[in-house]
Motif scaffolding. Structure first.
Motif, mmCIF file in Angstrom:
data_model
loop_
_atom_site.group_PDB
_atom_site.id
_atom_site.type_symbol
_atom_site.label_atom_id
_atom_site.label_comp_id
_atom_site.label_asym_id
_atom_site.label_seq_id
_atom_site.Cartn_x
_atom_site.Cartn_y
_atom_site.Cartn_z
ATOM 1 N N GLY A 293 32.094 28.448 5.258
ATOM 2 C CA GLY A 293 33.191 29.258 5.780
ATOM 3 C C GLY A 293 32.713 30.406 6.642
ATOM 4 N N LEU A 294 33.631 31.331 6.928
ATOM 5 C CA LEU A 294 33.321 32.482 7.778
ATOM 6 C C LEU A 294 32.340 33.416 7.082
ATOM 7 C CD1 LEU A 294 36.887 33.366 9.126
ATOM 8 C CD2 LEU A 294 35.103 32.012 10.242
ATOM 9 N N ILE A 295 31.537 34.076 7.886
ATOM 10 C CA ILE A 295 30.543 35.011 7.362
ATOM 11 C C ILE A 295 30.338 36.123 8.385
ATOM 12 C CG2 ILE A 295 28.622 33.687 8.346
ATOM 13 C CD1 ILE A 295 26.946 34.487 5.925
ATOM 14 N N SER A 296 30.091 37.328 7.922
ATOM 15 C CA SER A 296 29.874 38.468 8.821
ATOM 16 C C SER A 296 28.390 38.595 9.145
ATOM 17 C CB SER A 296 30.372 39.761 8.162
ATOM 18 O OG SER A 296 29.492 40.137 7.109
ATOM 19 N N LEU A 297 28.079 39.519 10.053
ATOM 20 C CA LEU A 297 26.675 39.775 10.376
ATOM 21 C C LEU A 297 25.922 40.335 9.176
ATOM 22 C CD1 LEU A 297 26.852 41.256 13.997
ATOM 23 C CD2 LEU A 297 26.098 38.983 13.280
ATOM 24 N N VAL A 298 26.646 41.021 8.272
ATOM 25 C CA VAL A 298 26.016 41.510 7.046
ATOM 26 C C VAL A 298 25.567 40.334 6.189
ATOM 27 C CG1 VAL A 298 26.427 42.739 4.875
ATOM 28 C CG2 VAL A 298 27.254 43.706 7.029
ATOM 29 N N GLY A 299 26.427 39.315 6.083
ATOM 30 C CA GLY A 299 26.069 38.130 5.317
ATOM 31 C C GLY A 299 24.923 37.362 5.942
ATOM 32 N N VAL A 300 24.933 37.250 7.260
ATOM 33 C CA VAL A 300 23.843 36.564 7.958
ATOM 34 C C VAL A 300 22.537 37.335 7.768
ATOM 35 C CG1 VAL A 300 22.980 35.827 10.212
ATOM 36 C CG2 VAL A 300 25.391 35.534 9.646
#
Length: 437
Positions: free
Chosen positions: A321-328
């Motif tokens: 699913g969707l992920i933010s730059l923090v998650g990446v």
């Protein structure tokens, strides 16, 4: 190297990679714009306070403190108001037009972006979008075809010393357990398996298939050890092994018992590493990644909905699913830390992960900027296309030239889109903090 330092270096590598991707994206806009005569006063990586800059050819190039993007400023992006449709004095649209044109002197009006022909407008605005597409394709192609996908290689990690009653449970050997075929044949950890009974080996799947096909008779195996090739002779033994389905789950019978089958057993385990995708398959896998990214754009609202549900604990987080730059960044840091010191993830796997992350981010930027709404590049592309259609229709029907497409009228919509993007970014960062992948 400590795990903490490795984590920080992983995040830093990702930040630098994103900064370079943004820099090249903006370069894709700037180079054709300058070639077509558009005045470009600024080209910066980052936002906020200026850290360093220099001026050349009428453009100030530099770096700012917050590396969360970048920009190139093209003057005259918005055309002046039409005489028959004046703007309301002091309105947002009127102020935006003034800001867009104020730095153009009387003798520089021809250098405004809005004065470009439709094909040139499309080249300038599509330049950044296509740059991200090319970067994404190249990074994924290198990751798949040069570095290779994470997988088990044909290099031996461990050699089982005996054939115990339950080889799948890794129990300790007893004095009554027979020596394993691999131990008896003289295999050692680090041996790279080249051929098995004449069959060439590249992956651990090749090794498994060769053992299964060879049965229990003596077979010659060529290995590479310390730079030299050796030939070992091994005779597998048949033992009961669990049967697994294509997803890697044990197959069970109707009564719930695990299904087993007599299969040849040697006593070798593989090394985790990377396996290169054959050259003929790289293009197909990259094309599939591009198509999936494009398809994911239309599912953003649903993806954000499910991400929020995962954040409040109503459902499990979808790994695709969707992920933010923090998650990446968290993924990049954790993979890097897992390889620190005596970590279990080899450098090739970490390199593949980093290249894949950057490649996927570039494809996401490419797909996202195709959305035909301001302030995204696709909004300006849509404006140029609309202008071209209107002018073509006017010429074909013998009517007067309708003039430039007034993209300034779409600024209120652009403000709403910008606000929604901020909300989405904040929500995804929150989800990545409370329900990380």
């Amino acid at each position: 190297m400590s795990a903490t330092l490795a984590y920080a270096l992983g995040v830093l590598a990702l930040v630098v990679g994103i900064a370079l991707s943004v820099a090249l994206h903006e370069l894709g806009h700037m180079l054709p714009a300058k070639a077509f005569g558009v005045k470009v006063p600024e080209y910066f990586i980052g936002f906020g306070p200026r850290l360093w800059s220099f001026r050349r050819g009428g453009t100030e190039y530099g770096v700012k403190a917050i590396w969360l993007g970048g920009y190139v400023r093209l003057l005259g992006m918005l055309p002046p108001a039409r005489p028959d449709r004046p703007d309301k004095p002091g309105s947002m649209v009127a102020e935006a037009r003034e800001e867009s044109l104020t730095e153009l002197g009387p003798d520089e009006q021809h250098r405004a972006f809005y004065r470009l022909s439709v094909p040139r407008k499309l080249i300038v605005m599509a330049g950044g979008i296509l740059t991200n597409l090319v970067l994404g394709v190249l990074l994924l192609a290198v990751a798949l075809g040069v570095v290779g996908q994470p997988g088990y290689t044909a290099t031996v990690a461990t050699v089982t010393t005996c054939v115990s009653a339950d080889v799948e449970s890794a129990v300790e050997c007893t004095d009554t357990d027979p020596v394993s075929p691999a131990q008896a044949a003289g295999f050692e950890p680090g041996d790279r398996l080249l051929t098995w009974a004449g069959a060439p080996l590249a992956t651990w799947e090749d090794v498994q298939a060769a053992i299964l096909a060879s049965g229990t008779g003596p077979r010659e195996v060529v290995v590479e050890r310390d730079g030299q090739q050796l030939t070992l002779t091994v005779s597998a033994v048949e033992i009961e092994r669990t049967v697994y389905d294509e997803a890697g789950h044990p197959v069970t019978a109707e009564d719930g018992t695990v299904v087993t089958r007599l299969r040849p057993y040697v006593g070798l385990s593989p090394t985790l590493g990377t396996v290169r995708v054959p050259a003929g398959e790289v293009a197909g896998q990259v094309a599939l990644a591009v198509s999936k990214t494009l398809g994911a754009i239309v599912t953003i609202p649903a993806g954000l909905y499910h991400a929020v549900l995962a954040g409040v604990g109503a459902e499990e987080r979808n790994p695709e699913g969707l992920i933010s730059l923090v998650g990446v960044g968290r993924i990049a840091g954790e993979v890097s830390a897992a390889g620190a010191g005596t970590g279990h993830i080899p450098f090739s796997v970490r390199l593949f992960t980093m290249l894949s992350l950057l490649g996927s981010l570039n494809l996401a930027l490419f797909a996202f900027n195709l959305v035909p709404l301001l302030p995204l590049d696709g909004g300006h592309v849509a404006g140029a296309c609309w202008e071209g259609l209107r002018r073509t229709w006017a010429r074909a029907s013998g009517r007067a030239d309708p003039g430039y497409a007034d993209t300034a009228r779409m600024l209120p919509v652009g403000q709403v889109v910008f606000g929604l993007l901020i909300v989405m970014a904040v929500l995804l960062i929150w989800v990545d903090l409370v329900a990380p992948l």
